[in-house]
Design a protein around this motif. Structure first.
Motif, mmCIF file in Angstrom:
data_model
loop_
_atom_site.group_PDB
_atom_site.id
_atom_site.type_symbol
_atom_site.label_atom_id
_atom_site.label_comp_id
_atom_site.label_asym_id
_atom_site.label_seq_id
_atom_site.Cartn_x
_atom_site.Cartn_y
_atom_site.Cartn_z
ATOM 1 N N GLU A 1 -38.607 16.707 46.281
ATOM 2 C CA GLU A 1 -37.274 17.072 45.791
ATOM 3 C C GLU A 1 -36.204 16.656 46.800
ATOM 4 N N LYS A 57 -41.717 20.146 47.295
ATOM 5 C CA LYS A 57 -40.390 20.390 47.861
ATOM 6 C C LYS A 57 -39.916 19.183 48.664
ATOM 7 N N ALA A 91 -38.877 16.924 39.471
ATOM 8 C CA ALA A 91 -38.624 16.223 40.729
ATOM 9 C C ALA A 91 -39.587 15.052 40.900
ATOM 10 N N ASN A 93 -29.062 19.778 45.179
ATOM 11 C CA ASN A 93 -30.318 20.301 44.657
ATOM 12 C C ASN A 93 -30.569 19.760 43.260
ATOM 13 N N LEU A 94 -31.837 19.703 42.897
ATOM 14 C CA LEU A 94 -32.191 19.380 41.521
ATOM 15 C C LEU A 94 -32.088 20.649 40.677
ATOM 16 N N LEU A 99 -41.011 24.718 41.976
ATOM 17 C CA LEU A 99 -40.115 24.614 43.118
ATOM 18 C C LEU A 99 -39.491 25.954 43.498
ATOM 19 N N GLY A 122 -41.523 21.627 39.177
ATOM 20 C CA GLY A 122 -41.631 20.549 40.157
ATOM 21 C C GLY A 122 -41.891 19.213 39.500
#
Length: 393
Positions: A65, A62, A279, A84-85, A52, A276
């Motif tokens: 996410e 993305k 997510a 945000n993560l 990410l 990623g």
């Protein structure tokens, strides 16, 4: 590093040998994390290559996410917010405190000694954070119920205060601060109220739906500006998966650092390279289970917790506090030695450095009533063994 590599079969065998020394989940009673959901594991593996930190390449990742952030904001009563993560609660809390400090600066309220009002049981991640950001904690003793008292919080706010931290599920006791009292008490004080719900964020919403008497802690409470929530705990996602969420649609952008490259977006997290897979795992579990699935799991967790409490009391044990969530703290002489002995027998529990003579037991998805029934006789055997040791001194 070896000059010549090993065959894959040898590498697998070596890793398998080391992993075999990890404690199996059915002997773990101290962890707020648990075995992640199988679908999350499957999807995380499929996304193991994603990053990410480079969203020009990982465009779909993305988008996922962003979907996760929307789902979490919706869960916490603020679909119009931002977030945000991140890697977990520590990073989330760090970003929240940095945003609080910089927001105070932008409003002309940042002094040379910025302070944050916290409880005496606030998570130890804030000790790291305050040192990094030059913030001074103003520590408020918890009340008899081990909660942060709203009236005392309001009394401690002064010209240097930039933030207040409330906890929705302390890691030591599972206690939920009365955020629904703290938030209104801060109205007019112009400070950032952050809620650390790393532990309780995936318990309280569903427990309240089940009729549990727990304080409201989310963005529907007046004054709440940011919330930490950890999908890799009771959210059943792969580690590492945390999130920092904000009330305002633009607030997450207050923590922003540009890159060196054209067309590469700014970073709104502390980490640059970010998996990623976290997510993807979180999204898979949220979409698959939905509110009904999480509510069912929460119901089971509380049933197991109640069974544990009933069995402990039947054996004559006294609790340090009445459990609000799925953390049970038992008063116990020689708790540290008992914990060490249990670990030598293959069972993992916790003892607190700050609150001695207590044993902490955590119920999450891998803990069953059968597991509790297997553990409790072992606990009594450990107590008897330690009592004999003490008698022989």
């Amino acid at each position: 590093m070896r000059n010549a590599g090993l065959p894959a079969s040898d590498v697998r065998a070596g890793i398998a040998t080391e992993l075999a020394d990890d404690v199996p989940w059915n002997r773990v009673l101290n962890s707020i994390c648990t075995q992640p959901h199988p679908l999350g594991v499957e999807m995380a593996s499929a996304a193991a290559h994603t990053n990410l930190g480079d969203v020009r390449i990982f465009r779909g990742t993305k988008r996922i996410e962003r979907k996760v952030v929307r789902l979490l904001l919706d869960l916490l009563g603020n679909p119009g917010g931002s977030g945000n993560l991140v890697s977990g609660g520590t990073e989330a809390n760090l970003i929240a405190m940095l945003v609080a400090r910089e927001s105070a600066r932008a409003r002309g309220r940042l002094t040379d000694r910025p302070e944050v009002v916290v409880s005496s049981t606030v998570h130890f991640s804030f000790t790291k954070i305050f040192g990094l950001l030059g913030l001074t904690p103003v520590v408020v003793p918890v009340d008899d119920a081990l909660r942060l008292p709203a009236a005392e919080v309001a009394r401690r706010i002064g010209e240097h205060t930039v933030a207040v931290v409330a906890t929705a599920g302390s890691s030591e006791f599972g206690v939920v601060d009365a955020v629904d009292e703290i938030g209104p008490a801060l109205v007019g004080h112009d400070v950032h109220l952050h809620v650390d719900a790393a532990t309780g964020g995936f318990i309280i919403p569903f427990a309240r739906e089940l009729g549990r008497d727990l304080p409201q802690f989310d963005f529907t409470v007046d004054g709440v500006a940011s919330i930490t929530i950890d999908p890799h705990k009771y959210g059943l996602a792969n580690v590492p998966a945390g999130a920092i969420l904000f009330k305002g649609a633009q607030d997450a952008g207050r923590f922003a650092f540009d890159s060196f490259f054209v067309d590469t977006p700014v970073h709104n997290t502390l980490l640059g390279t970010r998996p990623g897979s976290a997510a993807i795992s979180t999204y898979a579990v949220l979409e698959h289970l939905g509110r009904e699935g999480f509510t069912a799991i929460t119901r089971t967790n509380f049933e197991v917790t109640e069974h544990l409490v009933a069995q402990l009391r039947a054996a004559g044990h006294e609790l340090a506090t009445e459990p609000q969530l799925n953390i049970v703290v038992v008063k116990m002489e020689h708790a540290t030695r008992i914990s060490q002995l249990l670990e030598s027998w293959g069972w993992i529990v916790s003892t607190s450095k700050r609150f001695g003579e207590t044993l902490r037991l955590v119920v999450t998805r891998h803990v069953t009533t059968q597991m509790i029934d297997e553990f409790l006789p072992v606990l009594e055997r450990a107590r008897a063994h330690v009592a004999s040791e003490v008698a022989l001194r």
